[in-house]
Structure formats: C-alpha cells, structure tokens
Design a protein around this motif. Structure first.
Motif, mmCIF file in Angstrom:
data_model
loop_
_atom_site.group_PDB
_atom_site.id
_atom_site.type_symbol
_atom_site.label_atom_id
_atom_site.label_comp_id
_atom_site.label_asym_id
_atom_site.label_seq_id
_atom_site.Cartn_x
_atom_site.Cartn_y
_atom_site.Cartn_z
ATOM 1 N N ASN A 336 0.832 -1.201 0.000
ATOM 2 C CA ASN A 336 0.000 0.000 0.000
ATOM 3 C C ASN A 336 0.870 1.257 0.000
ATOM 4 N N MET A 337 1.927 1.233 0.807
ATOM 5 C CA MET A 337 2.811 2.392 0.905
ATOM 6 C C MET A 337 3.547 2.643 -0.413
ATOM 7 N N LEU A 338 4.121 1.614 -1.001
ATOM 8 C CA LEU A 338 4.934 1.777 -2.202
ATOM 9 C C LEU A 338 4.090 2.131 -3.423
ATOM 10 N N SER A 342 5.258 6.892 -5.090
ATOM 11 C CA SER A 342 5.774 7.603 -6.260
ATOM 12 C C SER A 342 4.943 8.836 -6.595
ATOM 13 N N ARG A 343 3.632 8.688 -6.606
ATOM 14 C CA ARG A 343 2.794 9.838 -6.983
ATOM 15 C C ARG A 343 2.786 10.901 -5.889
ATOM 16 N N ALA A 344 3.011 10.496 -4.632
ATOM 17 C CA ALA A 344 3.116 11.494 -3.572
ATOM 18 C C ALA A 344 4.393 12.309 -3.730
ATOM 19 N N PHE A 355 9.656 18.568 4.956
ATOM 20 C CA PHE A 355 9.848 17.442 5.869
ATOM 21 C C PHE A 355 9.005 16.250 5.440
ATOM 22 N N THR A 356 7.762 16.501 5.077
ATOM 23 C CA THR A 356 6.879 15.415 4.631
ATOM 24 C C THR A 356 7.404 14.792 3.350
ATOM 25 N N ILE A 360 8.742 10.887 2.785
ATOM 26 C CA ILE A 360 8.208 9.977 1.776
ATOM 27 C C ILE A 360 9.351 9.409 0.934
ATOM 28 N N LEU A 361 10.303 10.257 0.576
ATOM 29 C CA LEU A 361 11.466 9.783 -0.163
ATOM 30 C C LEU A 361 12.272 8.793 0.673
ATOM 31 N N ASP A 362 12.375 9.061 1.961
ATOM 32 C CA ASP A 362 13.140 8.188 2.844
ATOM 33 C C ASP A 362 12.531 6.787 2.924
#
Length: 510
Positions: A336-338, A342-344, A355-356, A360-362
């Motif tokens: 679900n996360m992955l 990408s779109r986030a 920071f957000t 997300i990149l992290d």
C-alpha cells in the motif's frame, strides 16, 4: 523490580560479550567497510533522533496548546453533528459486539448528536447490530442508526456506499465523519476530544489517533504488535508536528464531513488506480486509507495526529506461524505504501512541505540502507574474518536496545524481546519492501482471503512475472556491487601510483 533486574542482567551480558571478543587489528580494506557502515548508521540514527526530538516537542509542547485552543473554541461555538461509518465483513460475533458497543456509547455521548452508518454484507451482522442497540438503549436510540447492505465486493465499495449514505444527510461544514474498521474499539469521548480540532483550522481535512492492541495468538504476536504501535506513536507524533501524517489508518480516522462526502473523494477511494511503466494500470485493491490520504495531500489539506486519544484494535494474525503472518501483513502494508509513494513524491516539497516530502522519499531509501549493514557483515565474514559477524551482532544488540529505550517516552514499559523484533522488522521488512517494489501488482487481503482479479493474457502475465524477477535480481546485484565499490574506494584513491620518470635538467644543445 523484576523488569529492572532483567535489564541489568542484559546490559552485563552485553558488556561481557564485548570483553570476550578478540582484539582484531583490521586491515585498511576492513576499516573502509566499517567506515561505510558507520556513515550510513550515523545518517539513519540522526534521522531517528530527529523523529524522537520532534515527537517529544509535539506531545509535550505543541499539541497541548492546540488542544486547549480547540476545546475553548468548540465550547464557545459548539460541535457539529458526528457521523460514524463502520465497515464489517467476516468478523466474529464477539469482536463485532465489542466494536459496535464502543461506537454506540461514543455516538450517545456526542455533544451535538450522532448518526451511525453500518456498511455491511451479511444479514447476520445486521441482526446482531440491531439487537445490540436495542439491548443497550431500548426502542428509542440516542442516535440515528442506518444499515447499508452491499454485496461482498470489497472494503472500497463498502466505504463508498457508506459515504454516499452520509452525503444524503447534507452534512454541515462543522460535521465530522469517523471511519471505523470492524475490529476497532473507539473511546467514549472520541468526538469531544477530536472533533473540536476541526473548529480551529479550516484546512484540516482529517486526523488519526494513537492505537493500542489486543492480540489473539502466541506471545510473540502480542509483543510484535505492542512494539510496532509504540514505534508508530513516535513517528506519527513527529509527522504530526508537520501537520501531515504519512497515513490515515483505516482503523479509525476522522474526516471533515464535506471532504468525506465530496463526489471526487468518494470516487477516488472506490476506484483508485496507478499507472506503472511496466505493469500497466494497477487497480488498487487494498490500501483505501492510502487512497484517502493521497487525495487529501494532493488537494492541500492538513492531516493531524492526536496522541492523547487511543483506539483499541483487536488483532487476529492471518496465520499461527509468525513468519507467514509477518510476510502476509508486511506485503499488504508495504505494498500500500509503495504503490502510493511515487505519486506522492511527484507533488513536490513546495506543495506538501519539505519534511513530509523527504520522509516519503526516505521510505524508498531506507529499504536499501537497512540492508547495507548485514550485507557488508556477511561479506566481511566470508572474505575478511569470521569474527566480523560477531562484532556486527554486538552492535545490533546495543543499538536496538537503545532504540527500544526510546519507547519509554510513549509507553510505561518495554520488553527485551523488542530487541530481536526491531532487527527482524528492519531486515525482514526491508526484504519484503524490495520484493514488493518490483511487484506492485501483487495485492491480497489477509482476513478476507481475496485477491485482485487477473485480466492479463498468458503472455502478459508471464512477461510481468519474469521481468519482475529480472529487474529485482539486477537491482540486488547493483546494490551489493555499489557497497563493495564504496568500501574499497579509499584503496583505489591511495593505491601505489605508477613510478614517475625522473626530471631531466634543462640543457642547451649546440
């Protein structure tokens, strides 16, 4: 006293192991590898320290101020009507009774009235719900009860039908919708403690809360869930400081009613999908909470975290075997996360906050860096000295113990079994993320035992399967190669240079 003594014995045992390890003089190549692990470790640990400090500031300073302001505002201006949307499917009767009893009590105590919408599939659940309400309150309920019966086509459809039923009531701007899973027990004062936050920030689209759990199964499951929820409290509090949490859990999230009843929002939750360059269009089966989170993120809404409200979840592991259950659950969670990651990221740091965006990149970076330590330790054990892995495991024990101690900032006690479970979560979880990252079309519910319907031809299915295997294998080989290259970089830069020709003094030829 027993718990303290256990910790003392553990620390002494670690100290003894450190003393007994041999004093090995590592060569230059070995020191380079250790330096690489140290640099990556310092980066990861500094990031964890940032989360811890942000969590403490949020829970001890920022949020108490926010709560006081929100409660004063709500007392002066009044609360909106509270809607509860509960979805249930194939959950045992005792759990269903506990969940709806909690929801009915919270609805009865809502300051401005409440409506409970039950989106269910089976007639047996409807009979149980109506009978429970009658036993608790008689024929005249202190709230409105509406049953929405749908075919068993999935939770997304259940939510969509429930949202549309609520939209028919034409909710006002101050009204809220609490989306509650069929295995989550909410506290009686949920509306009073959470709905007031919508009064002070018109950009607040949704919020979620802390969770504790009651786990059915072996003791290792209980400790694993307990550890995960403690870690979740720290991370969610850190992101709460940025006013954009990284997930709106499906267990219980409260939405502004006009958001939850928006036709665009409902359609997005029901029919969400992503486009993948190799796998094509992937319809989202699981992860409805990630779909609602992304819609709010994309449309510029804030998402709060409420650390002083706890929702109790009843956890039923999908399999008695711990490894099988962990793999099934992680496949769903991380998938679900992955699929949304990408779109986030494409929304950019300006729109969603630096920071957000970096967090997300992290999520993508950490699944590789988490594997770097054990990879280099195994390589060092095979090619340098067998004691490499012993030194590495000592570091694991010390570092995970320190990490477990940070959970005391959010929970009254910790268990030493958290130490191996934290390491298991890191390594096993990262491996699952790497596997799923190249197989984003793999989706399956755990309790419902339903999977995404296959519409590909035989050739397309084989192409996707084998291309996933190929790219995954290449990525792992590149990962290991980069680690080896970086650990030997210093050798390449300091290796013996070829001999230089002696300088010839200037001469004047006739």
């Amino acid at each position: 006293m027993v718990a303290i003594l256990t910790h003392v014995i553990f620390v002494l045992a670690i100290a003894l192991c450190a003393v007994l390890l041999p004093d090995i003089a590592f060569d230059e190549k070995s020191r380079n590898a250790i330096l690489l692990v140290g640099v990556i470790g310092m980066w990861r640990w500094s990031w964890g320290l940032v989360h811890l400090v942000r969590s403490l500031w949020f829970r001890l300073v920022r949020f108490p101020r926010t709560r006081k302001l929100a409660e004063r505002t709500a007392d002066a201006e009044g609360y909106g009507h509270a809607f509860f949307l509960i979805t249930s499917f194939r959950i045992d009767a005792p759990t269903t009774a506990k969940v709806y009893r909690g929801a009915f009590i919270a609805a009865a105590e809502a300051p401005a009235g409440a409506t409970v919408v039950c989106s269910i599939v089976e007639l047996g659940d409807e009979r149980l719900i109506r009978r429970l309400a009658e036993v608790m309150y008689g024929e005249k309920l202190p709230f409105t009860l509406e049953i929405v019966r749908i075919p068993g086509t999935g939770k997304r459809d259940a939510l969509a039908h429930g949202f549309r039923a609520i939209a028919a009531y034409n909710p006002a701007r101050a009204d809220t919708v609490s989306v509650i899973d069929g295995d989550s027990i909410i506290p009686p004062d949920l509306v009073r403690k959470c709905a007031c936050l919508f009064q002070i920030d018109p950009q607040l689209g949704a919020l979620t809360t802390d969770e504790v759990c009651t786990v059915e199964g072996a003791e290792i499951f209980k400790q694993w869930y307990s550890m995960r929820f403690a870690q979740r409290q720290i991370l969610m509090s850190s992101h709460g400081l940025a006013q954009r949490v990284l997930t709106l859990t499906g267990r219980m999230s409260m939405f502004r009613a006009e958001v939850a009843c928006s036709p665009e929002f409902i359609d997005h939750v029901q029919n969400d999908y992503i486009h993948h360059w190799r796998l094509g269009r992937i319809k989202m089966l699981t992860g409805d909470d990630k779909s609602s989170w992304f819609w709010l993120l994309k449309n510029g809404y804030k998402m709060y975290y409420v650390p002083d409200v706890q929702v109790e979840t009843i956890e039923q592991p999908p399999d008695p075997n711990f490894l099988k259950s962990a793999y099934a659950l992680m496949t769903r969670w991380f998938g679900n996360m992955l699929r949304t990651n990408s779109r986030a990221l494409q929304l950019g740091p300006v729109k969603i906050g630096a920071f957000t965006w970096w967090s997300i990149l992290d999520q993508r970076i950490s699944m590789w860096t988490s594997l770097s330590g054990i990879t280099l330790a195994l390589l060092g054990t095979a090619f340098i000295t067998p004691w490499t892995f012993a030194f590495y495991m000592l570091w694991v024990a010390v570092s995970r113990y320190l990490l477990a101690l940070t959970f005391l900032t959010v929970r009254p006690s910790i268990n030493l079994v958290y130490i191996p479970l934290l390491y298991f979560n890191q390594i096993f979880g990262s491996l699952v993320k790497v596997i799923i990252f190249f197989r984003l079309d793999r989706q399956k519910w755990t309790r419902q035992k339903t999977a995404l319907k296959k519409t590909d031809s035989a050739f397309e299915a084989r192409f996707k399967e084998w291309s996933s295997h190929l790219i995954n294998t290449v990525a792992l080989l590149v990962f290991v190669s980069v680690l080896v290259l970086l650990s030997n970089m210093h050798n390449y830069t300091t290796s013996e240079q070829p001999p230089r020709m002696p300088r010839v003094s200037e001469r004047t030829f006739p």
